[in-house]
Design an enzyme around this catalytic site. Structure first.
Site, PDB file in Angstrom:
ATOM      1  N   TYR A   4       0.708  -1.249  -0.211  1.00 25.63           N
ATOM      2  CA  TYR A   4      -0.037   0.384   0.198  1.00 25.63           C
ATOM      3  C   TYR A   4       0.614   1.472  -0.097  1.00 25.63           C
ATOM      4  O   TYR A   4       2.061   0.779   0.503  1.00 25.63           O
ATOM      5  CB  TYR A   4      -0.563   0.415   1.591  1.00 25.63           C
ATOM      6  CG  TYR A   4      -0.661  -0.291   2.520  1.00 25.63           C
ATOM      7  CD1 TYR A   4       0.219   0.735   3.408  1.00 25.63           C
ATOM      8  CD2 TYR A   4      -0.005  -1.028   3.182  1.00 25.63           C
ATOM      9  CE1 TYR A   4       0.231   0.561   4.486  1.00 25.63           C
ATOM     10  CE2 TYR A   4       0.387  -1.719   4.311  1.00 25.63           C
ATOM     11  CZ  TYR A   4       0.764  -0.717   5.517  1.00 25.63           C
ATOM     12  OH  TYR A   4       1.509  -0.704   6.468  1.00 25.63           O
ATOM     13  N   HIS A  41       6.506  -0.644   1.365  1.00 24.24           N
ATOM     14  CA  HIS A  41       6.053   0.146   0.225  1.00 24.24           C
ATOM     15  C   HIS A  41       6.936   0.556  -0.825  1.00 24.24           C
ATOM     16  O   HIS A  41       8.334  -0.188  -0.725  1.00 24.24           O
ATOM     17  CB  HIS A  41       6.292   1.884   0.871  1.00 24.24           C
ATOM     18  CG  HIS A  41       5.277   2.177   1.797  1.00 24.24           C
ATOM     19  ND1 HIS A  41       3.943   1.649   1.915  1.00 24.24           N
ATOM     20  CD2 HIS A  41       5.971   1.953   3.155  1.00 24.24           C
ATOM     21  CE1 HIS A  41       3.477   2.110   2.977  1.00 24.24           C
ATOM     22  NE2 HIS A  41       4.859   1.906   3.805  1.00 24.24           N
TER      23      HIS A  41
END
Length: 433
Positions: A354, A406
């Protein structure tokens, strides 16, 4: 001692007391006070300028007034004020008042304090750039007032047609925050958001209805009648030595994130903040005039918010968290999961699990602001991803690069392309030196 000698002594003592009081009032009384620092306009009597911190340089003389350049000896010579004053001595002005900076004035503003002195009116007046003292005439007022300059045009980033690349990705219909209007997310958004950190409570609507009894439920960013200029301040070590502080603080909104400290770093990162994006595990104490934007990755995060503002019963999510927080409930907001999902799928192309808080902060600004400047993103001058408050010589790398949650490479490309397309301006600090 007879009566007459005693009376004479009393009269002399009274005279000396009156003289002392008069001298004290004359020295410390209500005289014209000039700003000691052009940025902060602090009150100081002119005597303090002459004796302590400033030097006076004549630049023009005339019968009616003398123009001085006042230079602060302690600061940069560039910091100065142009003033028209009759002489270097303290000038008694009845009712003299503190005259403060007035920013972004559309028309010149005059303030006056008048005193009758030998049948002449000695006045002080302030226009947008200068403080003046002297015999005010039509001629010198006309000379002193600068022509009003038009306000800088607002380059609204969301106006279509500036960048095809940006237009293909940006969806202006998505609000930056969760509100009553978008409380019912689509099942696709709900399912994606609930799966980020495996939410146990699936009743998203019930949780949001509860929290909206405690915090605002409207989108305060819809009104675009005024240009909203925003600074997004990341935590990169490239801020060290950047001297961006004053530039950052000049924005309408200053958006920071997570546990970034300000104390001791103001010259490089500024001291103002209007918004701070945080999740429960990264909560950092903020002032009462700062918006707390909760970046929630699970229903438990929203439940923690309600608990932390009231009972303090929730003390752990996936790790220990602050159980009580002191925030202004009227300034608490929750990041819109629809924007989070859009960022992950459209901007990030589903790279990483995400988006990072840093990328989410930039997207928050793109959807809430008209102009955006980005500071403190990316590597430092030696190519490492450290934080500006770390005293490691810039050699450390943050968890952002280590966990794999990430994709820092993809996110960096997004910032670079936004800058190249003229949508935002990215300031790289010491990485450019």
């Amino acid at each position: 001692m007879n009566y007459f000698k005693l009376r004479t002594l009393v009269i002399v003592l009274i005279f000396l007391m009156i003289s002392f009081i008069f001298t004290y009032v004359y020295t410390n009384g209500n005289y014209l006070r000039l700003p000691s620092d052009p940025n902060h306009m602090q009150i100081l009597p002119m005597k303090a300028y002459i004796d302590n911190s400033h030097q006076f340089i004549y630049v023009n003389k005339s019968d009616k007034h003398q123009e001085f350049l006042i230079v602060n000896k302690e600061n940069s010579p560039e910091k100065h004020e142009n003033l028209n004053i009759p002489n270097k001595n303290e000038i008694p002005i009845d009712g003299a008042a503190h005259i403060s900076n007035q920013q972004e004035l559309k028309e010149p503003v005059l303030t006056q304090n008048q005193v009758n002195k030998e049948e002449q009116h000695v006045e002080t007046w302030k226009d947008t750039n200068h403080l003046h003292v002297g015999v005010k005439t039509e001629e010198n007022v006309a000379i002193s007032l600068p022509k009003s300059t038009p306000a800088r045009p607002c380059n609204r980033l969301w106006v279509k047609g500036r960048s095809k690349w940006f237009d293909q990705r940006f969806d202006g219909t998505i609000s930056s925050i969760w509100t009553r209007d978008n409380i019912k997310q689509t099942s696709a958004i709900n399912n994606w958001w609930l799966g980020i950190q495996s939410s146990k409570n699936k009743d998203v609507l019930g949780v949001m209805n509860s929290v909206f009894t405690m915090i605002p439920d409207v989108d305060v960013y819809k009104d675009r009648s005024k240009c909203r200029r925003c600074a997004v301040v990341g935590n990169s070590g490239n801020l060290k030595g950047s001297s961006y502080g004053a530039e950052i603080d000049a924005h309408d909104m200053v958006i920071r994130m997570n546990e970034a400290p300000l104390g001791g770093f103001e010259k490089d990162v500024g001291y103002r903040e209007t918004h701070r994006l945080m999740y429960p595990e990264s909560y950092y104490n903020i002032k009462q005039d700062v918006h707390f934007v909760l970046v929630s990755f699970k229903t438990l995060d929203v439940e923690w918010l309600m608990s932390a503002m009231t009972t303090g019963t929730i003390k752990r999510t996936w790790r220990p968290v602050k159980n009580l927080i002191n925030v202004n409930a009227s300034l608490v907001q929750i990041y819109n999961p629809a924007l989070m999902k859009h960022t992950h799928e459209v901007w990030n192309k589903k790279q990483g699990r995400y988006p990072s808080t840093g990328l989410l902060a930039v997207m928050f600004a793109l959807h809430a602001c008209d102009e955006v400047d980005v500071y403190g993103y990316g590597a430092n001058k030696i190519g490492n991803w450290d934080h500006y408050w770390q005293n490691d010589g810039g050699k450390g790398n943050s968890a952002f690069r280590k966990t794999g949650v990430h994709n820092s490479g993809v996110e960096s490309q997004i910032y670079q392309q936004l800058n190249a397309e003229g949508i935002v301006k990215v300031h790289m600090g010491n990485a450019h030196r």
